[in-house]
Motif scaffolding. Structure first.
Motif, PDB file in Angstrom:
ATOM      1  N   LEU A  50       0.878  -1.158   0.000  1.00  0.00           N
ATOM      2  CA  LEU A  50       0.000   0.000   0.000  1.00  0.00           C
ATOM      3  C   LEU A  50       0.919   1.212   0.000  1.00  0.00           C
ATOM      4  CD1 LEU A  50      -2.993   1.003   0.379  1.00  0.00           C
ATOM      5  CD2 LEU A  50      -2.454   1.179   2.816  1.00  0.00           C
ATOM      6  N   PRO A  51       0.682   2.187  -0.863  1.00  0.00           N
ATOM      7  CA  PRO A  51       1.584   3.349  -0.905  1.00  0.00           C
ATOM      8  C   PRO A  51       1.747   3.974   0.484  1.00  0.00           C
ATOM      9  CG  PRO A  51       0.060   3.405  -2.743  1.00  0.00           C
ATOM     10  CD  PRO A  51      -0.385   2.276  -1.873  1.00  0.00           C
ATOM     11  N   PRO A  52       2.952   4.423   0.809  1.00  0.00           N
ATOM     12  CA  PRO A  52       3.211   4.968   2.143  1.00  0.00           C
ATOM     13  C   PRO A  52       2.217   6.047   2.567  1.00  0.00           C
ATOM     14  CG  PRO A  52       5.279   4.652   1.001  1.00  0.00           C
ATOM     15  CD  PRO A  52       4.194   4.359   0.001  1.00  0.00           C
ATOM     16  N   GLU A  53       1.869   6.951   1.627  1.00  0.00           N
ATOM     17  CA  GLU A  53       0.939   8.018   1.999  1.00  0.00           C
ATOM     18  C   GLU A  53      -0.407   7.447   2.427  1.00  0.00           C
ATOM     19  OE1 GLU A  53       2.496   7.737  -0.832  1.00  0.00           O
ATOM     20  OE2 GLU A  53       3.948   9.389  -0.912  1.00  0.00           O
ATOM     21  N   ALA A  54      -0.861   6.431   1.691  1.00  0.00           N
ATOM     22  CA  ALA A  54      -2.148   5.815   2.028  1.00  0.00           C
ATOM     23  C   ALA A  54      -2.058   5.059   3.349  1.00  0.00           C
ATOM     24  CB  ALA A  54      -2.575   4.863   0.905  1.00  0.00           C
ATOM     25  N   LEU A  55      -0.917   4.374   3.567  1.00  0.00           N
ATOM     26  CA  LEU A  55      -0.753   3.659   4.830  1.00  0.00           C
ATOM     27  C   LEU A  55      -0.766   4.629   6.005  1.00  0.00           C
ATOM     28  CD1 LEU A  55      -0.117   1.010   6.364  1.00  0.00           C
ATOM     29  CD2 LEU A  55       2.300   1.618   6.148  1.00  0.00           C
ATOM     30  N   ILE A  56      -0.038   5.735   5.867  1.00  0.00           N
ATOM     31  CA  ILE A  56       0.023   6.708   6.957  1.00  0.00           C
ATOM     32  C   ILE A  56      -1.367   7.269   7.252  1.00  0.00           C
ATOM     33  CG2 ILE A  56       0.892   8.993   7.583  1.00  0.00           C
ATOM     34  CD1 ILE A  56       3.457   8.224   5.989  1.00  0.00           C
ATOM     35  N   GLU A  57      -2.117   7.589   6.198  1.00  0.00           N
ATOM     36  CA  GLU A  57      -3.461   8.129   6.408  1.00  0.00           C
ATOM     37  C   GLU A  57      -4.373   7.095   7.052  1.00  0.00           C
ATOM     38  OE1 GLU A  57      -6.437  10.659   6.802  1.00  0.00           O
ATOM     39  OE2 GLU A  57      -4.388  11.165   6.185  1.00  0.00           O
ATOM     40  N   ARG A  58      -4.243   5.825   6.645  1.00  0.00           N
ATOM     41  CA  ARG A  58      -5.056   4.775   7.253  1.00  0.00           C
ATOM     42  C   ARG A  58      -4.709   4.610   8.730  1.00  0.00           C
ATOM     43  NH1 ARG A  58      -5.614  -1.014   4.401  1.00  0.00           N
ATOM     44  NH2 ARG A  58      -6.643   0.346   2.899  1.00  0.00           N
ATOM     45  N   LEU A  59      -3.404   4.581   9.037  1.00  0.00           N
ATOM     46  CA  LEU A  59      -2.994   4.436  10.429  1.00  0.00           C
ATOM     47  C   LEU A  59      -3.472   5.612  11.270  1.00  0.00           C
ATOM     48  CD1 LEU A  59       0.653   3.088   9.987  1.00  0.00           C
ATOM     49  CD2 LEU A  59      -1.325   1.815  10.829  1.00  0.00           C
ATOM     50  N   ARG A  60      -3.422   6.806  10.655  1.00  0.00           N
ATOM     51  CA  ARG A  60      -3.878   7.989  11.400  1.00  0.00           C
ATOM     52  C   ARG A  60      -5.361   7.864  11.727  1.00  0.00           C
ATOM     53  NH1 ARG A  60      -1.942  11.711   8.309  1.00  0.00           N
ATOM     54  NH2 ARG A  60      -0.158  12.261   9.646  1.00  0.00           N
ATOM     55  N   ARG A  61      -6.177   7.423  10.761  1.00  0.00           N
ATOM     56  CA  ARG A  61      -7.605   7.275  11.012  1.00  0.00           C
ATOM     57  C   ARG A  61      -7.864   6.218  12.085  1.00  0.00           C
ATOM     58  NH1 ARG A  61      -7.895   7.058   5.354  1.00  0.00           N
ATOM     59  NH2 ARG A  61      -8.478   4.854   5.481  1.00  0.00           N
ATOM     60  N   GLU A  62      -7.138   5.099  11.968  1.00  0.00           N
ATOM     61  CA  GLU A  62      -7.351   4.017  12.929  1.00  0.00           C
ATOM     62  C   GLU A  62      -6.986   4.451  14.346  1.00  0.00           C
ATOM     63  OE1 GLU A  62      -5.049   0.803  11.440  1.00  0.00           O
ATOM     64  OE2 GLU A  62      -6.495   0.250   9.870  1.00  0.00           O
ATOM     65  N   PHE A  63      -5.841   5.119  14.463  1.00  0.00           N
ATOM     66  CA  PHE A  63      -5.409   5.506  15.803  1.00  0.00           C
ATOM     67  C   PHE A  63      -6.232   6.662  16.356  1.00  0.00           C
ATOM     68  CE2 PHE A  63      -2.010   2.656  15.030  1.00  0.00           C
ATOM     69  CZ  PHE A  63      -1.526   2.295  16.288  1.00  0.00           C
ATOM     70  N   GLY A 123      -9.352   7.079  15.715  1.00  0.00           N
ATOM     71  CA  GLY A 123     -10.595   6.433  16.124  1.00  0.00           C
ATOM     72  C   GLY A 123     -10.441   5.704  17.447  1.00  0.00           C
ATOM     73  N   SER A 124      -9.305   5.026  17.619  1.00  0.00           N
ATOM     74  CA  SER A 124      -9.072   4.307  18.870  1.00  0.00           C
ATOM     75  C   SER A 124      -8.939   5.278  20.034  1.00  0.00           C
ATOM     76  CB  SER A 124      -7.804   3.454  18.758  1.00  0.00           C
ATOM     77  OG  SER A 124      -7.974   2.418  17.805  1.00  0.00           O
ATOM     78  N   LEU A 125      -8.213   6.384  19.813  1.00  0.00           N
ATOM     79  CA  LEU A 125      -8.056   7.364  20.887  1.00  0.00           C
ATOM     80  C   LEU A 125      -9.392   7.992  21.268  1.00  0.00           C
ATOM     81  CD1 LEU A 125      -4.747   9.131  19.789  1.00  0.00           C
ATOM     82  CD2 LEU A 125      -5.080   7.652  21.773  1.00  0.00           C
ATOM     83  N   THR A 126     -10.231   8.266  20.264  1.00  0.00           N
ATOM     84  CA  THR A 126     -11.551   8.827  20.557  1.00  0.00           C
ATOM     85  C   THR A 126     -12.378   7.855  21.382  1.00  0.00           C
ATOM     86  OG1 THR A 126     -11.526  10.144  18.527  1.00  0.00           O
ATOM     87  CG2 THR A 126     -13.668   9.718  19.535  1.00  0.00           C
ATOM     88  N   ALA A 127     -12.325   6.573  21.010  1.00  0.00           N
ATOM     89  CA  ALA A 127     -13.070   5.569  21.769  1.00  0.00           C
ATOM     90  C   ALA A 127     -12.546   5.440  23.187  1.00  0.00           C
ATOM     91  CB  ALA A 127     -13.000   4.216  21.049  1.00  0.00           C
ATOM     92  N   LEU A 128     -11.214   5.506  23.337  1.00  0.00           N
ATOM     93  CA  LEU A 128     -10.627   5.374  24.665  1.00  0.00           C
ATOM     94  C   LEU A 128     -10.957   6.551  25.562  1.00  0.00           C
ATOM     95  CD1 LEU A 128      -7.116   3.910  23.807  1.00  0.00           C
ATOM     96  CD2 LEU A 128      -8.978   2.737  24.976  1.00  0.00           C
ATOM     97  N   GLU A 129     -11.121   7.735  24.976  1.00  0.00           N
ATOM     98  CA  GLU A 129     -11.470   8.908  25.783  1.00  0.00           C
ATOM     99  C   GLU A 129     -12.747   8.686  26.569  1.00  0.00           C
ATOM    100  OE1 GLU A 129      -9.525  12.644  23.265  1.00  0.00           O
ATOM    101  OE2 GLU A 129     -11.622  12.079  22.979  1.00  0.00           O
ATOM    102  N   ASP A 130     -13.680   7.926  25.981  1.00  0.00           N
ATOM    103  CA  ASP A 130     -14.934   7.627  26.678  1.00  0.00           C
ATOM    104  C   ASP A 130     -14.840   6.343  27.490  1.00  0.00           C
ATOM    105  OD1 ASP A 130     -16.172   9.871  25.582  1.00  0.00           O
ATOM    106  OD2 ASP A 130     -16.743   8.770  23.770  1.00  0.00           O
ATOM    107  N   ALA A 131     -14.167   5.324  26.909  1.00  0.00           N
ATOM    108  CA  ALA A 131     -14.193   4.005  27.535  1.00  0.00           C
ATOM    109  C   ALA A 131     -13.285   3.896  28.756  1.00  0.00           C
ATOM    110  CB  ALA A 131     -13.807   2.942  26.509  1.00  0.00           C
ATOM    111  N   LEU A 132     -12.078   4.448  28.664  1.00  0.00           N
ATOM    112  CA  LEU A 132     -11.134   4.279  29.778  1.00  0.00           C
ATOM    113  C   LEU A 132     -11.618   4.922  31.078  1.00  0.00           C
ATOM    114  CD1 LEU A 132      -7.480   4.533  28.428  1.00  0.00           C
ATOM    115  CD2 LEU A 132      -8.560   2.630  29.622  1.00  0.00           C
ATOM    116  N   PRO A 133     -12.071   6.193  31.062  1.00  0.00           N
ATOM    117  CA  PRO A 133     -12.560   6.757  32.323  1.00  0.00           C
ATOM    118  C   PRO A 133     -13.710   5.973  32.930  1.00  0.00           C
ATOM    119  CG  PRO A 133     -12.182   8.495  30.719  1.00  0.00           C
ATOM    120  CD  PRO A 133     -12.056   7.193  29.983  1.00  0.00           C
TER     121      PRO A 133
END
Length: 267
Positions: free
Chosen positions: A78-91, A93-103
């Protein structure tokens, strides 16, 4: 650190295994589709695990398979730019979910211990525990009847190096800064009972009263309550010290001349 090692380290921080990171970097560096043998040769991933590693890259969307002929498979990244953008979206999304779930998983902080003391023996025993646990400072406001029972513990605390401060409503032979209250009878007439305040290290306290055959009070390890109790004793000590310096007559004159001060000092 070389640029390649830096890239490998960051890819691993973002969730790739060491072999997956090496295989992906090899695919990017090849600039053309290559087979598993070439990936192993370029990356250092063992041939025995290179196809399993490439399969994991394909499963996560970081690489694609391409049929190169009967029984032959090549891989491209997968082209590096696309991989970086995918990883950014995934992380993100995970951080947003953790903001609610962890507390929500965090346990409610436990309230500091507090319990009632319903008789004289229980109150004096708990007060002795507080004194025995004091290592830095100890504040007491007490009458001779209670001080006689607590005196050995107070002496032990002073021997351990705790700074002892006592306001005594009668004669008291104790170590530390001991001040005898000048208006003990007036205080007793006003309150109607003997007040006991014991504070250890400004972190735990016993506060209660003795009247006739009855006794009641609380023990608490709430530092805010303990601090307030310590300040109560400190205020009384400060007032008695002031009276010692200026004399009872001058203190009475000040109180008579300042109704606000008289109101604040009235129990």
């Amino acid at each position: 650190m070389t640029p390649v090692r830096d890239v490998l380290e960051h890819l691993q921080r973002l969730g790739m295994s060491g072999y997956e990171a090496k295989a992906y970097v090899a695919l990017v560096a090849a600039s053309r589709p290559i087979n598993g043998y070439e990936v192993a040769k370029r990356s250092g991933v063992p041939r025995s695990t290179v196809y399993e590693t490439l399969g994991k890259l394909v499963a996560r969307g970081a690489a694609h398979e391409r049929r190169a002929g009967p029984g032959a498979t090549e891989y491209l990244p997968l082209p590096p730019e696309a991989l970086i953008e995918r990883l950014r979206r995934e992380f993100d999304g995970s951080l947003t979910a953790l903001e609610d779930a962890l507390p929500a998983l965090a346990a409610e902080p436990e309230a500091p211990p507090l319990h009632n003391l319903t008789d004289a023996e229980a109150m004096l025993a708990r007060a002795a525990d507080v004194i025995a646990g004091a290592s830095r400072d100890l504040f007491l406001s007490a009458w001779p009847q209670e001080l006689d029972r607590l005196a050995p513990r107070v002496e032990d605390a002073a021997g351990r190096g705790a700074a002892v401060s006592v306001i005594a409503f009668g004669p008291a032979d104790l170590p530390g800064d001991v001040r005898e209250h000048r208006h003990a009878k007036a205080v007793l007439d006003d309150l109607g009972y003997r007040l006991l305040v014991v504070v250890g290290d400004r972190r735990e306290a016993v506060v209660g009263g003795f009247g006739g055959a009855a006794a009641w009070g609380i023990y608490t390890a709430d530092p805010a309550v303990a601090l307030m109790a310590a300040e109560y004793v400190r205020q009384d000590i400060a007032l008695q010290t002031l009276a010692d310096h200026i004399g009872p007559a001058e203190l009475d004159r000040l109180l008579a001349a300042d109704p606000g001060l008289r109101r604040l000092l009235r129990r």
